[in-house]
Design an enzyme around this catalytic site. Structure first.
Site, PDB file in Angstrom:
ATOM      1  N   TYR A  37      41.142   2.999 -67.300  1.00  0.00           N
ATOM      2  CA  TYR A  37      39.794   2.987 -66.728  1.00  0.00           C
ATOM      3  C   TYR A  37      39.461   4.305 -66.029  1.00  0.00           C
ATOM      4  O   TYR A  37      38.463   4.399 -65.331  1.00  0.00           O
ATOM      5  CB  TYR A  37      39.637   1.821 -65.749  1.00  0.00           C
ATOM      6  CG  TYR A  37      39.633   0.484 -66.437  1.00  0.00           C
ATOM      7  CD1 TYR A  37      40.797   0.019 -67.055  1.00  0.00           C
ATOM      8  CD2 TYR A  37      38.505  -0.301 -66.499  1.00  0.00           C
ATOM      9  CE1 TYR A  37      40.819  -1.197 -67.707  1.00  0.00           C
ATOM     10  CE2 TYR A  37      38.517  -1.521 -67.145  1.00  0.00           C
ATOM     11  CZ  TYR A  37      39.680  -1.965 -67.747  1.00  0.00           C
ATOM     12  OH  TYR A  37      39.689  -3.165 -68.392  1.00  0.00           O
TER      13      TYR A  37
ATOM     14  N   LYS B 263      54.073  -3.215 -70.292  1.00  0.00           N
ATOM     15  CA  LYS B 263      54.444  -2.972 -71.694  1.00  0.00           C
ATOM     16  C   LYS B 263      55.334  -1.716 -71.708  1.00  0.00           C
ATOM     17  O   LYS B 263      55.104  -0.759 -72.447  1.00  0.00           O
ATOM     18  CB  LYS B 263      53.157  -2.770 -72.529  1.00  0.00           C
ATOM     19  CG  LYS B 263      53.365  -2.769 -74.027  1.00  0.00           C
ATOM     20  CD  LYS B 263      53.530  -4.140 -74.629  1.00  0.00           C
ATOM     21  CE  LYS B 263      53.831  -4.055 -76.112  1.00  0.00           C
ATOM     22  NZ  LYS B 263      54.174  -5.351 -76.722  1.00  0.00           N
TER      23      LYS B 263
ATOM     24  N   ASP C 174      52.499  -9.214 -73.623  1.00  0.00           N
ATOM     25  CA  ASP C 174      52.205 -10.155 -74.714  1.00  0.00           C
ATOM     26  C   ASP C 174      52.950 -11.474 -74.505  1.00  0.00           C
ATOM     27  O   ASP C 174      52.393 -12.556 -74.662  1.00  0.00           O
ATOM     28  CB  ASP C 174      52.492  -9.543 -76.094  1.00  0.00           C
ATOM     29  CG  ASP C 174      53.714  -8.651 -76.117  1.00  0.00           C
ATOM     30  OD1 ASP C 174      54.364  -8.493 -75.067  1.00  0.00           O
ATOM     31  OD2 ASP C 174      54.036  -8.112 -77.189  1.00  0.00           O
TER      32      ASP C 174
ATOM     33  N   ASP D 150      42.658  -6.924 -66.139  1.00  0.00           N
ATOM     34  CA  ASP D 150      41.328  -7.324 -66.601  1.00  0.00           C
ATOM     35  C   ASP D 150      41.450  -8.455 -67.626  1.00  0.00           C
ATOM     36  O   ASP D 150      40.816  -9.501 -67.523  1.00  0.00           O
ATOM     37  CB  ASP D 150      40.651  -6.087 -67.233  1.00  0.00           C
ATOM     38  CG  ASP D 150      39.179  -6.301 -67.495  1.00  0.00           C
ATOM     39  OD1 ASP D 150      38.641  -7.343 -67.088  1.00  0.00           O
ATOM     40  OD2 ASP D 150      38.562  -5.417 -68.119  1.00  0.00           O
TER      41      ASP D 150
ATOM     42  N   ASP E 135      40.846 -12.864 -67.106  1.00  0.00           N
ATOM     43  CA  ASP E 135      39.925 -13.713 -67.889  1.00  0.00           C
ATOM     44  C   ASP E 135      40.699 -14.868 -68.533  1.00  0.00           C
ATOM     45  O   ASP E 135      40.226 -16.003 -68.586  1.00  0.00           O
ATOM     46  CB  ASP E 135      39.223 -12.896 -68.984  1.00  0.00           C
ATOM     47  CG  ASP E 135      37.897 -12.311 -68.496  1.00  0.00           C
ATOM     48  OD1 ASP E 135      37.802 -11.990 -67.302  1.00  0.00           O
ATOM     49  OD2 ASP E 135      36.961 -12.167 -69.315  1.00  0.00           O
TER      50      ASP E 135
END
Ligand code: ATP
Length: 332
Positions: A124, A171, A204, A228, A232
């Site tokens: 970002y 990750k 993941d 982010d 959600d």
């Protein structure tokens, strides 16, 4: 005691959910003075900017803001209001509690997760460029300073709120340097909080484990992009975006806003669920150390949900935003 708070109605359903939150806050009997300021696509025409300087100045002055969702004009040079706001004011910690609410249809019971998302860097940072036509590069920034700061926030939060476990999500098997640095900072912080269990999970796998059984998780600690996406995902465990509150916290200022966006598909129709912003407003009351009022607001939301007579469309009902606001306010 009276509080002066910057109120940003924002775009789409923003003005509707913001006035619902103000209605509920007024019902607490606490005196608020609202400094209403523009931001978002709706601010562009009148103020020539999606985040006018007066809005930033107001938050700096008041130290506290309550914000509706803002849209970013797509395909223009304008940066996202949220990214700009969080970076400019250095609101480095994004706190998103996700807890099962009574009477809300969901696949899971007993979810009680707190998502702690780093708010200022990662992908970002807005550093993108065309290398040659047909090839673009987007740069992920991870710094020791920001990673250490967010890790400290997550562990401090866990300590003060009696949380038992922090899971850093990463990750680092692929992004060995960037996510590797993030993990190093989390590990170094973890040893200073022996009473909090610390573990790590690849992003993941974390998504799969969350969907299999979200009740196994406690505090999630993530860099910006994973935070982010995963927040959600977590909102889906408790009935969707209409129920998920959030706070953006910095050393000096704090801005409270729901996880959801401006939902243009239902804007102006009195259909939006205001509970996410109302619950964000309860987080704001906690921040102002008005804990009893915060508990009353949360209790009122739970009461309306448990009764199940008045629900917005996203929760299977047909009540309007204003009706829900009145129902919550009546119980505060
Ligand atoms: P952004 O990119 O700004 O986060 P988005 O397009 O990902 O926005 P939202 O604007 O949050 O997503 O909307 C996603 C879906 O959720 C839409 O169908 C929208 O109507 C619904 N939704 C979002 N917020 C609410 C709410 N408060 N009440 C009811 N439905 C909502």
């Amino acid at each position: 005691m009276s509080y002066r708070v910057t109120l940003i109605p924002g775009d789409g359903i923003g003005p509707e959910v913001a006035s619902a939150a103000v209605r509920v806050l007024t019902a607490t009997g606490i005196d608020f003075e609202w400094d209403v300021e523009p931001a978002g696509a709706s601010a562009l025409a009148e103020h020539g900017s999606v985040l006018p300087p007066r809005t930033l100045e107001s938050i700096r002055r008041n130290k506290v803001g309550l914000k509706g969702p803002t849209g970013t004009p797509v395909g223009t040079g304008h940066r996202s209001v949220n990214v700009e706001l969080r970076k400019t004011l250095d609101l480095y910690a994004n706190l998103r509690p996700v807890a099962t609410l009574p009477g809300v249809k969901s696949r899971y019971d007993g979810v009680d997760i707190v998502v702690v998302r780093e708010n200022t860097e990662s992908l970002y940072s807005g550093l993108e460029h065309v290398v040659v036509p047909g090839v673009v590069e987007s740069i992920k920034i991870i710094t020791e300073k920001a990673s250490t700061r967010i890790a400290r926030f997550a562990f401090d939060y866990s300590r003060t709120h009696g949380r038992k476990r922090v899971t850093a999500i990463h990750k680092a098997n692929i992004m060995k340097l960037s996510d590797g640095l993030f993990l190093d900072c989390c590990r170094r912080m973890a040893v200073q909080y022996p009473e909090v269990t610390y573990d790590e999970m690849i992003v993941d796998n974390a998504c799969m484990q969350l969907v299999l059984d979200p009740t196994r998780f406690d505090v999630l600690l993530l860099e910006n992009l994973y935070g982010d996406i995963v927040s959600d995902l977590c909102a889906g465990f408790i009935g969707g975006l209409g129920m998920a509150p959030g706070a953006n916290l910095g050393a000096n200022e704090a801005v409270f806003e729901a996880v959801h966006g401006s939902a243009p598909d239902i804007a102006g129709k009195n259909m939006a669920n205001p509970m996410a912003l109302v619950l964000s407003a309860a987080m704001m009351l906690d921040h102002l150390e008005e804990h009893a009022a915060a508990d009353r607001v949360r209790g009122a939301v739970r009461g309306v949900l448990a009764e199940g007579r008045k629900l917005t469309r996203d929760l299977g009902g047909s009540a309007g935003t204003t009706e829900i606001a009145e129902a919550i306010a009546a119980r505060v």
